[in-house]
Write an enzyme that holds these catalytic residues in place. Sequence first.
Site, short mmCIF file in Angstrom:
data_model
loop_
_atom_site.label_atom_id
_atom_site.label_comp_id
_atom_site.label_asym_id
_atom_site.label_seq_id
_atom_site.Cartn_x
_atom_site.Cartn_y
_atom_site.Cartn_z
N HIS A 1 -14.29 46.00 -6.67
CA HIS A 1 -14.87 44.60 -6.21
C HIS A 1 -15.73 45.35 -5.26
O HIS A 1 -16.64 46.35 -4.33
CB HIS A 1 -14.15 44.45 -5.02
CG HIS A 1 -14.34 43.13 -4.02
ND1 HIS A 1 -14.29 42.61 -4.25
CD2 HIS A 1 -14.88 43.41 -2.67
CE1 HIS A 1 -14.64 41.39 -3.12
NE2 HIS A 1 -14.92 42.24 -2.98
N SER B 1 -18.46 38.82 -2.35
CA SER B 1 -17.43 38.43 -1.77
C SER B 1 -17.19 37.10 -1.18
O SER B 1 -16.96 36.20 -1.09
CB SER B 1 -17.06 39.81 -1.00
OG SER B 1 -15.84 39.77 -1.87
C1 GTR Z 1 -10.97 39.50 1.26
C2 GTR Z 1 -11.25 38.76 1.53
C3 GTR Z 1 -11.66 37.66 0.30
C4 GTR Z 1 -13.17 38.70 0.66
C5 GTR Z 1 -13.13 40.24 0.62
C6 GTR Z 1 -14.58 40.30 0.85
O1 GTR Z 1 -10.26 40.48 1.99
O2 GTR Z 1 -9.32 38.43 0.74
O3 GTR Z 1 -11.53 36.31 -0.37
O4 GTR Z 1 -13.82 37.69 0.58
O5 GTR Z 1 -12.49 40.41 1.46
O6 GTR Z 1 -15.17 39.40 1.30
O7 GTR Z 1 -14.84 41.34 1.61
#
Ligand code: GTR
Length: 421
Positions: free
Chosen positions: A403, A262
Site C-alpha cells: 500500500h 488511499s
Molecule cells: C486505512 C483504511 C483504509 C485506507 C487507509 C489509508 O486504515 O482502513 O480504508 O483509507 O487507512 O488512508 O491509509
Amino acid sequence: MISALLIGEDYADAQQKTANYDESKIAPYSLPELLKTQSGKAIANAEAWTLERRPEVLGLFEKHVFGKTPAPATWGMVDFKVTAVKTDALGGKATRKFIHISLPEHPSWHGMDVMLYTPNEAKHPVPCFVGPSFGGNHAVSNEPDVPLSTRWMRDSKDKHIVDNRATEASRGNESSRWPLEMIIGQGCAVATYYYGDIEPDHADGWKDGLRAVLSPKGATTDWQDGQWGAIGAWAWGLSRIADYLETESAVDAKKLAVIGHSRLGKTSLWAGAQDQRFGVVISNNSGEGGAAIMRRNFGETTAVITKAFPHWFTKTYTSYAGNEAACPIDKHMLISLAAPRAIYIASAVQDEWADPKGEFLSGLHAEPAFALFGHKGYGVTEQPAIDQPVGDRIGYHVRTGKHDVTDFDWTQYLKFAKRNL
Ligand code: GTR
C-alpha cells in the site's frame, strides 16, 4: 460516539484476524444496474446518461455515501493570494509557487496553502496533477525552504510529528510518493495541499475545520443523513485548487488530473465525480469506500470502515454495515461518474486490505457507461498479471509491493494522463 470507534488493537484485529482474504468465501452478490434508472428506465445513449442517469447516480452517492457538498453561495467568494514564488526550484527545473486560498466571507477558516510546481522548460501552459497530501507541503517536497505546516497532524514517531505538529525532521517524509522531478521532467505541473488544512482527520476534526465554519450550527452541528463528511470537504479543497488553476497562466486548466492515495484516493474519486474539470481521475489504492466493490466481503468492509472512520462519510453510509445489498449504489457507479472522461485505478498486490480484485472489478463494471460515448475500458475481462497495466479510457494495474504510491504508479499515470488529457 468515540467509544464506538474501532481503534487500536480492535482495528488491527479487524485487519489481521477477522477480515476475509479468501476469494472462495465471498458470498454471491449482484450489482445495482448501471444503465437503468431507479425507476427502471433503460439508458440507451450518451444523452440519456448525461441528462438522466449521471445526475441520478451522483445524487445517490451524495445521499448514501459522501453527503452533499454545500452550494457555492454557502462559501461565497474565494480569494487566491500568491504568497511566494521561486523561479529556480528543483535545481532550476521548476518554478514553485505557494498560493493561499481563503474565504473572505468566512474569516474563521484559516484557509489552505497550495504548493504548485511548474516546469521551466515549458513553452505552453502544461497539464497539471492536483492532489492532497497526508503530511503537508514540506513533506511532499525535499526543498528545505518549504514552510512547515503549522496545522494539526496525527502524532507519529516515524514521521516526527510531535504534539500534533510537524517538526524540521518531518521534511520530505512523503516525497517518495511525489516524484516531483519526474513529473516536471515529463512536462507536467503538480499542485498539492495538506488535507488537514480543510479538516483534521479524526472523529472530532470537523469542529476545527471548514465543515463547522460553513455550518449554521458551527461546532455544535448534529450531522444528518446526506450532509457532507470529511471526504466531501477534502474533495472541495481539490476543486478550489482547480478554481485557482483557471487563473494560472503556466497551467492549462483544461488538462487537469486529480490524484489521491488511499483515503485520499477515495477523496480523488469523489472530487472527480463532482467536478468535471478534472479530465483524468486517478485512484491509487483507494480500497473500501473508494474503488473497491462494497458487496465483496474481502479485506476491509463497510462495517469496519464506518466504525473506524465514520467522519469520512455521510451518516447514512453506516446503515449499510453488513447490509451492503440494501445500498442502491456500488463502486462501479462511482467509477462511471468519470465518463466520458478518463479514469485510472491502481492496486498493489500486497494491499489485500483494499481488495485489489474488487478495485479492478469496479472499473470493469463501469465500462457500459464509457461505451455509451464510444470509449473502450480495460480491453480485458480478467484482472491482469502483476505490473502489467491495461486499459484505454479506464486504466488499471496491480503492481508489486505494498500500500503506497511508487514511481511505477506515476510512470503509468503520466502516460495515461498525457494520452487522455
Ligand atoms: C486505512 C483504511 C483504509 C485506507 C487507509 C489509508 O486504515 O482502513 O480504508 O483509507 O487507512 O488512508 O491509509
